[in-house]
Motif scaffolding. Structure first.
Motif, mmCIF file in Angstrom:
data_model
loop_
_atom_site.group_PDB
_atom_site.id
_atom_site.type_symbol
_atom_site.label_atom_id
_atom_site.label_comp_id
_atom_site.label_asym_id
_atom_site.label_seq_id
_atom_site.Cartn_x
_atom_site.Cartn_y
_atom_site.Cartn_z
ATOM 1 N N UNK A 253 0.842 -1.196 0.000
ATOM 2 C CA UNK A 253 0.000 0.000 0.000
ATOM 3 C C UNK A 253 0.870 1.237 0.000
ATOM 4 N N UNK A 254 0.440 2.239 -0.759
ATOM 5 C CA UNK A 254 1.076 3.555 -0.758
ATOM 6 C C UNK A 254 -0.012 4.610 -0.768
ATOM 7 N N UNK A 255 0.178 5.659 0.022
ATOM 8 C CA UNK A 255 -0.789 6.753 0.068
ATOM 9 C C UNK A 255 -0.088 8.073 -0.191
ATOM 10 N N UNK A 256 -0.671 8.868 -1.082
ATOM 11 C CA UNK A 256 -0.221 10.233 -1.356
ATOM 12 C C UNK A 256 -1.234 11.187 -0.718
ATOM 13 N N UNK A 257 -0.803 11.893 0.299
ATOM 14 C CA UNK A 257 -1.694 12.795 1.032
ATOM 15 C C UNK A 257 -1.282 14.236 0.783
ATOM 16 N N UNK A 258 -2.265 15.080 0.456
ATOM 17 C CA UNK A 258 -2.018 16.481 0.096
ATOM 18 C C UNK A 258 -2.581 17.408 1.147
ATOM 19 N N UNK A 259 -1.721 18.265 1.675
ATOM 20 C CA UNK A 259 -2.117 19.278 2.641
ATOM 21 C C UNK A 259 -1.484 20.612 2.211
ATOM 22 N N UNK A 260 -1.660 21.637 3.012
ATOM 23 C CA UNK A 260 -0.995 22.921 2.741
ATOM 24 C C UNK A 260 -0.317 23.419 4.014
ATOM 25 N N UNK A 261 0.629 24.282 3.801
ATOM 26 C CA UNK A 261 1.404 24.850 4.905
ATOM 27 C C UNK A 261 1.439 26.367 4.746
ATOM 28 N N UNK A 262 1.287 27.063 5.834
ATOM 29 C CA UNK A 262 1.333 28.535 5.788
ATOM 30 C C UNK A 262 2.751 28.995 5.500
ATOM 31 N N UNK A 263 2.867 30.237 5.031
ATOM 32 C CA UNK A 263 4.181 30.793 4.742
ATOM 33 C C UNK A 263 4.974 30.963 6.021
#
Length: 369
Positions: free
Chosen positions: A359-369
């Protein structure tokens, strides 16, 4: 039941439903022999992934940046014809039967030597001249995603055994999960991975050299001039391969280092912490401009970080921009390259009666500057 509690329950149900994905299917063209090719669109509340039956490829992944602007972060093409014309990059494909390299296109099982096509400087790469990336898989919509199935017959590209491979793509909120399942009727070697190229600023937006990379590994497998592992597991400490803490990818890529010179950048396997089969973080990439973060988790023992060194501008992608050197990066979760010829590496041998899962998971989030 009070109105307040009813509203809370409805909100909870709506949130739960939104986290699950919708799946739609459409035509994506026909192969030269007339075989139909389909494309599936998987949507959750946070991402959209497009998967085609040609090579079981990830055609695109759309996700928002820190300002909420949605962009496609995967390199690829708009049409099947463009994929058919490209036999170099493996954009988004499931590669196999043996992803990565096998030295001199040869390996032995139970004392018998098997030879597979030498399609990369005298070695075999990604399954040979007609690998899984060039096949039309059978697609089937499932809950939150699609299951791709391929049957590779005994002797396909020289590999023994009829191998049945199932690859499931599912979306869960902000993650694309890939589940692999493989079985065979004769002892064989198998190493499947996905070859998506990511650019977190958006495909066609320039190089990935300004992105930060973290790889959760204390060692890597150095290579010879043909990009075949030497068999050593070398500590990353004190080298440009030390990504235990986040480093800008371009900061050391041109260092006076033999391994970087051999590959023209990064194109190496890192030895992940944790046991084979145990879910663990493999890597984390961050683009300061967009704020997008990609976190990769896997049950595989290794990850190949490839910095797009061989992209040369020959192909133009979905946005019309030429894909030049370093315009995308790959994080290919895998068993180690050339494992059949290195008994000390985690084995890629698969025997009848066994079913291998990963199993492989690609998880997308964001980070503040």
């Amino acid at each position: 039941m009070t109105t307040r509690w009813l509203k809370v329950m409805l909100l909870s149900m709506t949130t739960a439903m939104a986290a699950h994905g919708s799946v739609t299917k459409a035509d994506f063209g026909k192969m030269p022999d007339g075989t139909a090719v389909d494309i599936y669109t998987l949507k959750s509340d946070a991402i959209e992934a497009r998967i085609t039956t040609y090579g079981a490829r990830v055609v695109g992944i759309k996700t928002a940046d820190r300002d909420g602007k949605v962009g496609d972060v995967v390199l690829g093409y708009n049409t099947l014809e463009e994929y058919l014309a490209d036999n170099k990059t493996y954009f988004g494909a499931i590669v196999g039967r043996y992803g990565n390299r096998i030295a001199k296109g040869a390996f032995a099982i139970d004392g018998k030597t098997y030879e597979v096509p030498k399609n990369n400087n005298g070695n075999s790469l990604h399954g040979g001249t007609l690998g899984f990336d060039r096949m039309v898989w059978q697609g089937r919509a499932i809950a939150d995603g699609v299951e791709m199935t391929l049957v590779s017959k005994d002797g396909d590209q020289g590999f023994p055994g009829t191998l049945t491979a199932h690859v499931r793509y599912t979306v869960h909120h902000n993650a694309l999960r890939i589940d692999y399942s493989m079985s065979t009727d004769k002892a064989t070697v198998v190493n499947l991975t996905n070859h998506a190229y990511f650019n977190l600023a958006g495909e066609g937006s320039g190089t990935i050299l300004g992105e930060e990379m973290m790889i959760a590994a204390d060692k890597f497998t150095p290579v010879d001039a043909g990009l075949i592992p030497t068999g050593e597991l070398v500590p990353v400490e004190g080298t440009p391969f030390d990504f235990r803490k986040a480093y800008v990818i371009g900061a050391r890529i041109n260092d006076n280092n033999e391994q970087l010179k051999i590959a023209g950048g990064y194109d190496h396997n890192w030895v992940l912490r944790g046991a084979n089969g145990e879910t663990k973080t493999a890597a984390r990439s961050y683009d300061p401009g967009s704020g997008r973060v990609l976190t990769v988790t896997t049950t595989e023992p290794g990850v190949q970080f490839y910095s797009g060194n061989f992209l040369d501008g020959s192909f133009k992608g979905k946005s019309g921009a030429a894909y030049t050197k370093n315009t995308g990066l790959c994080l290919e979760t895998q068993h180690f390259p050339d494992s059949p010829n290195h008994p000390s590496f985690p084995t890629t041998l698969l025997k009848p009666g066994e079913t291998r899962h990963s199993m492989t998971t690609f998880t997308f989030t964001t980070q503040a500057k």
